[in-house]
Design a protein around this motif. Structure first.
Motif, PDB file in Angstrom:
ATOM      1  N   GLY A 137       0.788  -1.225   0.000  1.00 47.36           N
ATOM      2  CA  GLY A 137       0.000   0.000   0.000  1.00 47.36           C
ATOM      3  C   GLY A 137       0.822   1.277   0.000  1.00 47.36           C
ATOM      4  N   ASP A 138       2.068   1.210  -0.419  1.00 48.95           N
ATOM      5  CA  ASP A 138       2.960   2.376  -0.399  1.00 48.95           C
ATOM      6  C   ASP A 138       2.671   3.272  -1.606  1.00 48.95           C
ATOM      7  OD1 ASP A 138       6.524   2.727   0.283  1.00 48.95           O
ATOM      8  OD2 ASP A 138       5.065   4.176  -0.446  1.00 48.95           O
ATOM      9  N   ARG A 139       2.018   4.420  -1.363  1.00 47.87           N
ATOM     10  CA  ARG A 139       1.665   5.338  -2.456  1.00 47.87           C
ATOM     11  C   ARG A 139       2.905   5.994  -3.071  1.00 47.87           C
ATOM     12  NH1 ARG A 139      -3.499   7.986  -3.215  1.00 47.87           N
ATOM     13  NH2 ARG A 139      -2.290   9.828  -3.807  1.00 47.87           N
ATOM     14  N   ALA A 140       3.875   6.281  -2.230  1.00 46.84           N
ATOM     15  CA  ALA A 140       5.080   6.936  -2.748  1.00 46.84           C
ATOM     16  C   ALA A 140       5.806   6.031  -3.732  1.00 46.84           C
ATOM     17  CB  ALA A 140       6.000   7.327  -1.597  1.00 46.84           C
ATOM     18  N   ALA A 141       5.874   4.754  -3.408  1.00 48.37           N
ATOM     19  CA  ALA A 141       6.510   3.801  -4.319  1.00 48.37           C
ATOM     20  C   ALA A 141       5.719   3.703  -5.618  1.00 48.37           C
ATOM     21  CB  ALA A 141       6.602   2.426  -3.654  1.00 48.37           C
ATOM     22  N   PHE A 142       4.399   3.736  -5.514  1.00 47.78           N
ATOM     23  CA  PHE A 142       3.568   3.673  -6.719  1.00 47.78           C
ATOM     24  C   PHE A 142       3.792   4.916  -7.578  1.00 47.78           C
ATOM     25  CE2 PHE A 142       0.252   2.651  -9.508  1.00 47.78           C
ATOM     26  CZ  PHE A 142      -0.566   3.741  -9.672  1.00 47.78           C
ATOM     27  N   GLN A 143       3.884   6.066  -6.952  1.00 52.29           N
ATOM     28  CA  GLN A 143       4.109   7.295  -7.718  1.00 52.29           C
ATOM     29  C   GLN A 143       5.449   7.231  -8.449  1.00 52.29           C
ATOM     30  OE1 GLN A 143       3.705  10.854  -5.395  1.00 52.29           O
ATOM     31  NE2 GLN A 143       4.074  12.210  -7.125  1.00 52.29           N
ATOM     32  N   ARG A 144       6.426   6.706  -7.764  1.00 50.03           N
ATOM     33  CA  ARG A 144       7.754   6.616  -8.381  1.00 50.03           C
ATOM     34  C   ARG A 144       7.736   5.657  -9.572  1.00 50.03           C
ATOM     35  NH1 ARG A 144      13.212   6.115  -4.737  1.00 50.03           N
ATOM     36  NH2 ARG A 144      14.676   6.643  -6.383  1.00 50.03           N
ATOM     37  N   LEU A 145       7.098   4.504  -9.377  1.00 50.47           N
ATOM     38  CA  LEU A 145       7.041   3.528 -10.467  1.00 50.47           C
ATOM     39  C   LEU A 145       6.200   4.058 -11.624  1.00 50.47           C
ATOM     40  CD1 LEU A 145       7.808   0.676 -11.408  1.00 50.47           C
ATOM     41  CD2 LEU A 145       5.718  -0.164 -10.337  1.00 50.47           C
ATOM     42  N   ALA A 146       5.116   4.753 -11.320  1.00 48.30           N
ATOM     43  CA  ALA A 146       4.278   5.311 -12.381  1.00 48.30           C
ATOM     44  C   ALA A 146       5.043   6.364 -13.184  1.00 48.30           C
ATOM     45  CB  ALA A 146       3.008   5.917 -11.773  1.00 48.30           C
ATOM     46  N   ALA A 147       5.789   7.209 -12.486  1.00 48.35           N
ATOM     47  CA  ALA A 147       6.564   8.240 -13.186  1.00 48.35           C
ATOM     48  C   ALA A 147       7.583   7.608 -14.130  1.00 48.35           C
ATOM     49  CB  ALA A 147       7.258   9.139 -12.168  1.00 48.35           C
ATOM     50  N   ARG A 148       8.117   6.490 -13.722  1.00 48.03           N
ATOM     51  CA  ARG A 148       9.121   5.810 -14.532  1.00 48.03           C
ATOM     52  C   ARG A 148       8.486   5.053 -15.693  1.00 48.03           C
ATOM     53  NH1 ARG A 148      12.548   1.561 -11.164  1.00 48.03           N
ATOM     54  NH2 ARG A 148      13.245   3.418 -10.086  1.00 48.03           N
ATOM     55  N   SER A 149       7.289   4.502 -15.508  1.00 50.19           N
ATOM     56  CA  SER A 149       6.686   3.586 -16.485  1.00 50.19           C
ATOM     57  C   SER A 149       5.740   4.262 -17.465  1.00 50.19           C
ATOM     58  CB  SER A 149       5.918   2.481 -15.755  1.00 50.19           C
ATOM     59  OG  SER A 149       6.758   1.807 -14.841  1.00 50.19           O
ATOM     60  N   LEU A 150       5.150   5.390 -17.068  1.00 49.28           N
ATOM     61  CA  LEU A 150       4.132   6.014 -17.919  1.00 49.28           C
ATOM     62  C   LEU A 150       4.621   6.395 -19.320  1.00 49.28           C
ATOM     63  CD1 LEU A 150       2.003   8.105 -15.421  1.00 49.28           C
ATOM     64  CD2 LEU A 150       1.170   6.360 -16.999  1.00 49.28           C
ATOM     65  N   PRO A 151       5.825   6.947 -19.492  1.00 50.03           N
ATOM     66  CA  PRO A 151       6.242   7.252 -20.868  1.00 50.03           C
ATOM     67  C   PRO A 151       6.229   6.030 -21.778  1.00 50.03           C
ATOM     68  CG  PRO A 151       7.670   8.356 -19.301  1.00 50.03           C
ATOM     69  CD  PRO A 151       6.796   7.441 -18.507  1.00 50.03           C
ATOM     70  N   PHE A 152       6.661   4.877 -21.271  1.00 49.34           N
ATOM     71  CA  PHE A 152       6.667   3.665 -22.093  1.00 49.34           C
ATOM     72  C   PHE A 152       5.239   3.213 -22.386  1.00 49.34           C
ATOM     73  CE2 PHE A 152      11.126   3.317 -21.622  1.00 49.34           C
ATOM     74  CZ  PHE A 152      11.436   3.640 -20.315  1.00 49.34           C
ATOM     75  N   ALA A 153       4.398   3.247 -21.344  1.00 50.17           N
ATOM     76  CA  ALA A 153       3.020   2.805 -21.523  1.00 50.17           C
ATOM     77  C   ALA A 153       2.293   3.710 -22.519  1.00 50.17           C
ATOM     78  CB  ALA A 153       2.292   2.800 -20.178  1.00 50.17           C
ATOM     79  N   LEU A 154       2.530   5.020 -22.435  1.00 51.55           N
ATOM     80  CA  LEU A 154       1.874   5.953 -23.344  1.00 51.55           C
ATOM     81  C   LEU A 154       2.309   5.712 -24.780  1.00 51.55           C
ATOM     82  CD1 LEU A 154       2.047   9.178 -21.197  1.00 51.55           C
ATOM     83  CD2 LEU A 154      -0.021   8.283 -22.229  1.00 51.55           C
ATOM     84  N   ARG A 155       3.599   5.539 -24.963  1.00 52.10           N
ATOM     85  CA  ARG A 155       4.092   5.352 -26.329  1.00 52.10           C
ATOM     86  C   ARG A 155       3.539   4.066 -26.927  1.00 52.10           C
ATOM     87  NH1 ARG A 155      10.006   5.370 -26.038  1.00 52.10           N
ATOM     88  NH2 ARG A 155       9.811   3.145 -25.788  1.00 52.10           N
ATOM     89  N   LEU A 156       3.491   3.005 -26.119  1.00 56.62           N
ATOM     90  CA  LEU A 156       2.970   1.746 -26.631  1.00 56.62           C
ATOM     91  C   LEU A 156       1.483   1.862 -26.956  1.00 56.62           C
ATOM     92  CD1 LEU A 156       3.320  -1.240 -27.269  1.00 56.62           C
ATOM     93  CD2 LEU A 156       2.905  -1.736 -24.855  1.00 56.62           C
ATOM     94  N   ALA A 157       0.715   2.477 -26.059  1.00 61.76           N
ATOM     95  CA  ALA A 157      -0.727   2.620 -26.303  1.00 61.76           C
ATOM     96  C   ALA A 157      -0.975   3.445 -27.556  1.00 61.76           C
ATOM     97  CB  ALA A 157      -1.390   3.271 -25.088  1.00 61.76           C
ATOM     98  N   ARG A 158      -0.175   4.486 -27.737  1.00 64.48           N
ATOM     99  CA  ARG A 158      -0.362   5.326 -28.914  1.00 64.48           C
ATOM    100  C   ARG A 158      -0.051   4.576 -30.202  1.00 64.48           C
ATOM    101  NH1 ARG A 158       1.114   9.456 -32.188  1.00 64.48           N
ATOM    102  NH2 ARG A 158      -0.290  11.230 -32.183  1.00 64.48           N
ATOM    103  N   GLY A 159       0.823   3.570 -30.110  1.00 65.42           N
ATOM    104  CA  GLY A 159       1.108   2.758 -31.282  1.00 65.42           C
ATOM    105  C   GLY A 159      -0.106   1.979 -31.756  1.00 65.42           C
TER     106      GLY A 159
END
Lengths: 205, 134
Positions: free
Chosen positions: A40-62
């Motif tokens: 339930g660590d929100r800070a860890a989730f925020q960190r992982l989301a910040a790191r992963s979102l650019p990849f997820a966005l680029r893939l979804a846009r493909g």
């Protein structure tokens, strides 16, 4: 996508660059962050989301080819990461699991709303082209997008992962839950389908 | 390479096999160029999505599968009385009492057949447990 060697990218000018892989960045690895998120660590989730979102966005846009849907899909994927963190097991890299989720969400979205025209808002203007050449270039892009969008789902997924994300066949196989030979067959069939789709008609000869 | 040139390669001609191999190689390079030319930078979009994610409470997380089938009332560490917990504990207690009562009844009925199919008297049991004095 590998942890050791980083990720190879091809820039718009055709140069090869290597950007750090997910576990080469400063701080805890994706898997370590997932263990924290499971508690339930929100800070860890925020960190992982910040790191992963650019990849997820680029893939979804493909897949969906417009920014609004890509953002929705990436957000939904990260929410599912949060919800299912306690059930995730590191049998494969976290990034593979995330990519698989984005692919499935994108394909589900496309089944509900088939291919629509490419969003031109993000295309940069090239001052070197005259107006006619620019129009021809946009038409070519649209035709290519239509041909790729008409591919069967697994072929299209293999094409996007291989040519947009730069995955190797083994990495693509992990995301698709297939084998390397299966991915090679998918890519060969996809190229053959594209050749048929782009083959000029008798009237154009 | 333009789409027109690629289409000429795909269209075939006298040297069909050669054109086919060249078209395959060309399609690969052309797909890479296409995806990288149309890829939009994701920087601002990533920040927007992240702010949307963190600006509201996150949904409840699913528990790990090993404990997923337990009633949630038994997994909490809060021991304050509450009727759902009491109801679950009462059911578990009743089941335990029922199972224990069945065994208890068999033990007190010396003439009832044991699972092994024979009954033993006290004397016979004494012979098993203690050696006779020589």
């Amino acid at each position: 996508m590998t942890d050791a060697a980083g990720v190879v990218e091809i820039t718009a000018t055709g140069d090869l660059t290597v950007r750090p892989g997910p576990n080469q960045m400063d701080g805890p690895s994706d898997e370590e962050l997932m263990a924290l998120i499971a508690t339930g660590d929100r800070a860890a989730f925020q960190r992982l989301a910040a790191r992963s979102l650019p990849f997820a966005l680029r893939l979804a846009r493909g897949f969906v080819r417009n920014d609004a849907d890509a953002e929705d899909l990436a957000q939904e994927a990260m929410l599912r990461v949060w919800i299912n963190a306690a059930r995730w097991r590191p049998t494969a890299p976290f990034r593979a699991w995330l990519y698989r989720m984005v692919v499935n969400l994108s394909l589900n979205r496309l089944r509900r709303a088939p291919f629509s025209a490419l969003d031109d808002v993000g295309d940069p203007a090239d001052p070197g082209l005259d107006a006619l050449a620019g129009l021809e270039a946009r038409e070519e892009k649209h035709r290519i997008d239509e041909a790729i969008a008409a591919l069967p789902e697994r072929q299209r997924t293999a094409i996007v992962l291989t040519y947009q994300e730069g995955f190797s066949n083994s990495e693509t196989a992990v995301v698709l839950d297939s084998t390397v030979s299966g991915v090679e067959a998918l890519l060969a069939r996809a190229r053959q389908t594209l050749r048929k789709a782009l083959k000029p008609s008798r009237d154009e000869d | 390479m333009s789409l027109t040139r690629l289409m000429m390669l795909i269209g075939g001609g006298p040297d069909r096999a050669g054109r086919s191999a060249e078209a395959d190689d060309t399609i690969e390079a052309w797909l890479r160029d296409h995806f990288h030319a149309t890829a939009a930078p994701a920087g601002d979009a990533a920040e927007r999505v992240l702010s949307r994610l963190m600006s509201r409470p996150l949904p409840p997380q699913r528990r790990a599968r090993l404990t997923g089938w337990w009633p949630s009332a038994l997994l909490t560490s809060e021991f304050a009385p509450a009727w759902p917990r009491l109801a679950v504990l009462a059911v578990v207690a009743a089941l335990g009492f029922a199972l224990g009562s069945l065994d208890f009844a068999r033990m007190h009925d010396r003439n009832a057949p044991t699972p092994l199919g024979f009954s033993a008297t006290e004397g016979e049991l004494g012979g098993i447990l203690f050696d006779e004095d020589v």
